[in-house]
Design a protein around this motif. Structure first.
Motif, PDB file in Angstrom:
ATOM      1  N   GLU A   1       0.788  -1.228   0.000  1.00  0.00           N
ATOM      2  CA  GLU A   1       0.000   0.000   0.000  1.00  0.00           C
ATOM      3  C   GLU A   1       0.823   1.283   0.000  1.00  0.00           C
ATOM      4  OE1 GLU A   1      -3.902   1.653   2.407  1.00  0.00           O
ATOM      5  OE2 GLU A   1      -2.762  -0.047   3.168  1.00  0.00           O
ATOM      6  N   PRO A   2       1.921   1.371   0.758  1.00  0.00           N
ATOM      7  CA  PRO A   2       2.692   2.621   0.745  1.00  0.00           C
ATOM      8  C   PRO A   2       3.217   3.011  -0.635  1.00  0.00           C
ATOM      9  CG  PRO A   2       3.325   1.288   2.622  1.00  0.00           C
ATOM     10  CD  PRO A   2       2.468   0.428   1.742  1.00  0.00           C
ATOM     11  N   VAL A   3       3.399   2.044  -1.519  1.00  0.00           N
ATOM     12  CA  VAL A   3       3.885   2.374  -2.857  1.00  0.00           C
ATOM     13  C   VAL A   3       2.856   3.229  -3.590  1.00  0.00           C
ATOM     14  CG1 VAL A   3       4.598   1.446  -5.083  1.00  0.00           C
ATOM     15  CG2 VAL A   3       5.299   0.297  -2.975  1.00  0.00           C
ATOM     16  N   ALA A   4       1.592   2.830  -3.541  1.00  0.00           N
ATOM     17  CA  ALA A   4       0.541   3.616  -4.194  1.00  0.00           C
ATOM     18  C   ALA A   4       0.451   5.005  -3.587  1.00  0.00           C
ATOM     19  CB  ALA A   4      -0.803   2.899  -4.062  1.00  0.00           C
ATOM     20  N   GLU A   5       0.701   5.091  -2.296  1.00  0.00           N
ATOM     21  CA  GLU A   5       0.581   6.367  -1.603  1.00  0.00           C
ATOM     22  C   GLU A   5       1.738   7.309  -1.911  1.00  0.00           C
ATOM     23  OE1 GLU A   5       0.181   4.585   2.195  1.00  0.00           O
ATOM     24  OE2 GLU A   5      -1.996   4.470   2.048  1.00  0.00           O
ATOM     25  N   SER A   6       2.730   6.800  -2.644  1.00  0.00           N
ATOM     26  CA  SER A   6       3.844   7.636  -3.066  1.00  0.00           C
ATOM     27  C   SER A   6       3.492   8.518  -4.256  1.00  0.00           C
ATOM     28  CB  SER A   6       5.048   6.765  -3.470  1.00  0.00           C
ATOM     29  OG  SER A   6       5.459   5.937  -2.426  1.00  0.00           O
ATOM     30  N   PHE A   7       2.413   8.202  -4.933  1.00  0.00           N
ATOM     31  CA  PHE A   7       2.129   8.841  -6.210  1.00  0.00           C
ATOM     32  C   PHE A   7       0.954   9.814  -6.132  1.00  0.00           C
ATOM     33  CE2 PHE A   7       3.978   4.641  -7.259  1.00  0.00           C
ATOM     34  CZ  PHE A   7       5.148   5.077  -7.863  1.00  0.00           C
ATOM     35  N   GLY A   8       0.985  10.718  -5.188  1.00  0.00           N
ATOM     36  CA  GLY A   8       0.002  11.787  -5.131  1.00  0.00           C
ATOM     37  C   GLY A   8      -1.425  11.309  -5.100  1.00  0.00           C
ATOM     38  N   ASP A   9      -2.186  11.619  -6.153  1.00  0.00           N
ATOM     39  CA  ASP A   9      -3.613  11.345  -6.183  1.00  0.00           C
ATOM     40  C   ASP A   9      -3.954   9.916  -6.586  1.00  0.00           C
ATOM     41  OD1 ASP A   9      -4.155  13.941  -5.440  1.00  0.00           O
ATOM     42  OD2 ASP A   9      -4.386  14.661  -7.494  1.00  0.00           O
ATOM     43  N   LEU A  10      -2.962   9.099  -6.874  1.00  0.00           N
ATOM     44  CA  LEU A  10      -3.239   7.742  -7.334  1.00  0.00           C
ATOM     45  C   LEU A  10      -3.856   6.890  -6.227  1.00  0.00           C
ATOM     46  CD1 LEU A  10      -3.115   5.785  -9.658  1.00  0.00           C
ATOM     47  CD2 LEU A  10      -0.760   5.233  -9.028  1.00  0.00           C
ATOM     48  N   ASP A  11      -3.352   7.014  -5.020  1.00  0.00           N
ATOM     49  CA  ASP A  11      -3.883   6.207  -3.923  1.00  0.00           C
ATOM     50  C   ASP A  11      -5.353   6.508  -3.621  1.00  0.00           C
ATOM     51  OD1 ASP A  11      -3.724   4.428  -1.524  1.00  0.00           O
ATOM     52  OD2 ASP A  11      -4.079   6.336  -0.533  1.00  0.00           O
ATOM     53  N   PRO A  12      -5.762   7.779  -3.456  1.00  0.00           N
ATOM     54  CA  PRO A  12      -7.188   8.010  -3.213  1.00  0.00           C
ATOM     55  C   PRO A  12      -8.069   7.599  -4.384  1.00  0.00           C
ATOM     56  CG  PRO A  12      -6.017  10.094  -3.494  1.00  0.00           C
ATOM     57  CD  PRO A  12      -4.987   9.019  -3.347  1.00  0.00           C
ATOM     58  N   ALA A  13      -7.546   7.684  -5.603  1.00  0.00           N
ATOM     59  CA  ALA A  13      -8.325   7.228  -6.755  1.00  0.00           C
ATOM     60  C   ALA A  13      -8.601   5.735  -6.663  1.00  0.00           C
ATOM     61  CB  ALA A  13      -7.588   7.542  -8.049  1.00  0.00           C
ATOM     62  N   LEU A  14      -7.656   4.996  -6.098  1.00  0.00           N
ATOM     63  CA  LEU A  14      -7.803   3.550  -5.969  1.00  0.00           C
ATOM     64  C   LEU A  14      -8.520   3.131  -4.696  1.00  0.00           C
ATOM     65  CD1 LEU A  14      -4.229   2.446  -7.114  1.00  0.00           C
ATOM     66  CD2 LEU A  14      -6.375   1.697  -8.172  1.00  0.00           C
ATOM     67  N   ASP A  15      -8.320   3.870  -3.598  1.00  0.00           N
ATOM     68  CA  ASP A  15      -8.637   3.278  -2.294  1.00  0.00           C
ATOM     69  C   ASP A  15      -9.359   4.199  -1.315  1.00  0.00           C
ATOM     70  OD1 ASP A  15      -8.465   0.874  -0.821  1.00  0.00           O
ATOM     71  OD2 ASP A  15      -6.835   1.681   0.381  1.00  0.00           O
ATOM     72  N   ALA A  16      -9.871   5.326  -1.768  1.00  0.00           N
ATOM     73  CA  ALA A  16     -10.546   6.240  -0.841  1.00  0.00           C
ATOM     74  C   ALA A  16     -11.850   5.640  -0.329  1.00  0.00           C
ATOM     75  CB  ALA A  16     -10.826   7.579  -1.520  1.00  0.00           C
ATOM     76  N   ARG A  17     -12.089   5.785   0.955  1.00  0.00           N
ATOM     77  CA  ARG A  17     -13.377   5.419   1.531  1.00  0.00           C
ATOM     78  C   ARG A  17     -14.346   6.588   1.395  1.00  0.00           C
ATOM     79  NH1 ARG A  17     -12.935   4.027   7.500  1.00  0.00           N
ATOM     80  NH2 ARG A  17     -12.076   6.131   7.464  1.00  0.00           N
ATOM     81  N   GLU A  18     -15.605   6.293   1.390  1.00  0.00           N
ATOM     82  CA  GLU A  18     -16.609   7.342   1.267  1.00  0.00           C
ATOM     83  C   GLU A  18     -16.492   8.339   2.413  1.00  0.00           C
ATOM     84  OE1 GLU A  18     -21.355   7.666   0.154  1.00  0.00           O
ATOM     85  OE2 GLU A  18     -20.640   5.933   1.301  1.00  0.00           O
ATOM     86  N   ALA A  19     -16.206   7.854   3.604  1.00  0.00           N
ATOM     87  CA  ALA A  19     -16.126   8.721   4.781  1.00  0.00           C
ATOM     88  C   ALA A  19     -14.965   9.705   4.705  1.00  0.00           C
ATOM     89  CB  ALA A  19     -16.002   7.875   6.049  1.00  0.00           C
TER      90      ALA A  19
ATOM     91  N   LEU B   1     -13.866  11.240   1.822  1.00  0.00           N
ATOM     92  CA  LEU B   1     -13.923  12.126   0.663  1.00  0.00           C
ATOM     93  C   LEU B   1     -14.000  13.581   1.100  1.00  0.00           C
ATOM     94  CD1 LEU B   1     -16.487  10.206  -1.569  1.00  0.00           C
ATOM     95  CD2 LEU B   1     -13.990  10.214  -1.777  1.00  0.00           C
ATOM     96  N   GLU B   2     -13.213  14.416   0.422  1.00  0.00           N
ATOM     97  CA  GLU B   2     -13.299  15.851   0.639  1.00  0.00           C
ATOM     98  C   GLU B   2     -14.348  16.439  -0.296  1.00  0.00           C
ATOM     99  OE1 GLU B   2      -9.450  17.725   0.591  1.00  0.00           O
ATOM    100  OE2 GLU B   2      -8.480  15.929   1.372  1.00  0.00           O
ATOM    101  N   GLU B   3     -14.798  17.614   0.015  1.00  0.00           N
ATOM    102  CA  GLU B   3     -15.861  18.237  -0.769  1.00  0.00           C
ATOM    103  C   GLU B   3     -15.450  18.348  -2.240  1.00  0.00           C
ATOM    104  OE1 GLU B   3     -18.645  22.287  -0.751  1.00  0.00           O
ATOM    105  OE2 GLU B   3     -17.172  21.936   0.842  1.00  0.00           O
TER     106      GLU B   3
END
Length: 392
Positions: free
Chosen positions: A193-211, A213-215
């Motif tokens: 998981e930390p690898v995806a989190e290295s690439f800016g917006d890629l991690d939330p695009a893949l793995d963001a929870r609904e709770a 989410l920012e506006e």
């Protein structure tokens, strides 16, 4: 998922630049009193020094605010994350040990763990007092880096294959097959998981929870599909009747999941991680377990949290294992403790699975959840010493 957990412990950077030509400073504090003090509040991110010497530095981060916070070291572009420490509760102090080469960086505190954070500049200068690492230790470091890079590549390659199969089942309307494939596919993601989190917006695009989410943030990725596969009642959905995705919407979100996963594969091909990044990544994965897996918040619809739990533990254990030959030479008691604590956690997890398939997290009693939480806390303490021991 970027907004509530580790944004990154790994930087995508040149290995040669980050290994400091096999040198390490005599003083890990880079000329300071043992650490760089950081105070994070809702409105400030005070860093006690904005210029330090290259080498090993310990950032002593204290949350003096009222919201849970995180602290990051970013590259000069403000996008690539070199290292981080997460989930620092009010009144809590956490250490971040990181090896930095000469150059310009940015620091950031993120109160509430949302947004871009409160940023500042950090300059790292040459260190004439640097001391060469022995040839034997340098070989161990290079071995660890090579082994972990191979592991990461293999897991991401398997993730792509599993994601393609899952997405096809979901798009075709075979929900039973998609539900069956969901947790096994995500296991590969959770391991690295930390690898995806290295690439800016890629991690939330893949793995963001609904709770989380920012506006205005578009919700895509695994958990968007999870909710559609395990559709909630109105009571579970803030009193609103859930509207299933249309066939066209299913295809769109599934195709984007595959596209983003392949982007992760492409971007990580030349991944080069230093030993401090690997060590911090192990601790970051364990923090991830404590932050969302033990609480049952990660897989709120599917309740497959134990599979994600296993993935994070797998990734942390591999990171520790590749660093163990270095750590063992410097602190054999620490490695003995870590071996035991990892085994204890795995033994507890094994009690809740049959042939690798875990029970629903809802089936666990309060005592069983507490037992898992206590085991993670027990492992967390020695694991927090790993990076400092390896780079010392």
């Amino acid at each position: 998922m970027t907004s509530h957990r580790i944004l990154s412990t790994f930087a995508i950077t040149s290995l040669a630049a980050m290994t400091l030509a096999g040198c390490t400073p005599n003083n890990p504090a880079s000329g300071f009193d043992g650490s760089i003090k950081v105070s994070s509040t809702e409105s400030e991110c005070k860093v006690s020094a904005t210029e330090i010497k290259a080498g090993n530095t310990v950032f002593n981060v204290t949350n003096d605010g009222s919201q849970v916070t995180e602290f990051y070291i970013l590259a000069e572009d403000g996008l690539r994350i070199i290292s981080e420490v997460e989930n620092i509760g009010p009144g809590i102090t956490r250490d971040l040990t990181v090896t930095l080469s000469e150059g310009n960086y940015k620091t950031a505190c993120k109160p509430g763990m949302v947004g871009d954070g409160i940023r500042g500049d950090l300059t790292v200068t040459a260190n004439p007092d640097a001391q060469e690492v022995s040839a034997d230790e340098q070989k161990l470091r290079e071995d660890a880096q090579t082994q972990y890079a191979a592991y990461t590549k293999d897991q991401i390659d398997q993730l792509v294959t599993a994601t393609e199969s899952f997405a096809e089942a979901y798009k075709s309307g075979d929900d039973d097959a998609a539900r069956e494939q969901y947790a096994p596919a995500r296991l590969h993601f959770e391991r690295v998981e930390p690898v995806a989190e290295s690439f800016g917006d890629l991690d939330p695009a893949l793995d963001a929870r609904e709770a989380d989410l920012e506006e205005g943030q578009e919700w895509t990725g695994w958990h968007r599909i999870e909710k559609d596969l395990w559709q909630p009642t109105a009571e579970e959905n803030d009193g609103k009747k859930y509207t299933p995705l249309t066939d066209a919407e299913r295809a769109e979100v599934a195709d984007k999941l595959v596209e983003d996963t392949k982007s992760l594969q492409e971007k990580s091909r030349d991944l080069a991680l230093t030993v401090d990044q690997i060590g911090n990544g192990a601790k970051g994965l364990l923090d991830e377990v404590a932050a969302s897996k033990v609480t049952g918040e990660e897989e709120i619809w599917s309740h497959t949290d134990l599979s994600d739990f296993q993935g994070n533990i797998d990734g942390a254990k591999v990171a520790y294992d590749v660093l163990k030959p270095i750590a063992e030479k410097k602190d054999a008691e620490l490695t003995k403790d870590l071996d035991k604590k990892f085994a204890d956690v795995q033994q507890l997890l094994d009690q809740h699975s049959t042939d690798g398939t875990f029970v629903s997290y809802e089936e666990l009693s309060e005592d069983q959840v507490r037992e898992l939480s206590d085991a993670i806390d027990s492992l967390s303490e020695p694991l927090s010493k790993l990076t400092g021991t390896v780079v010392s």
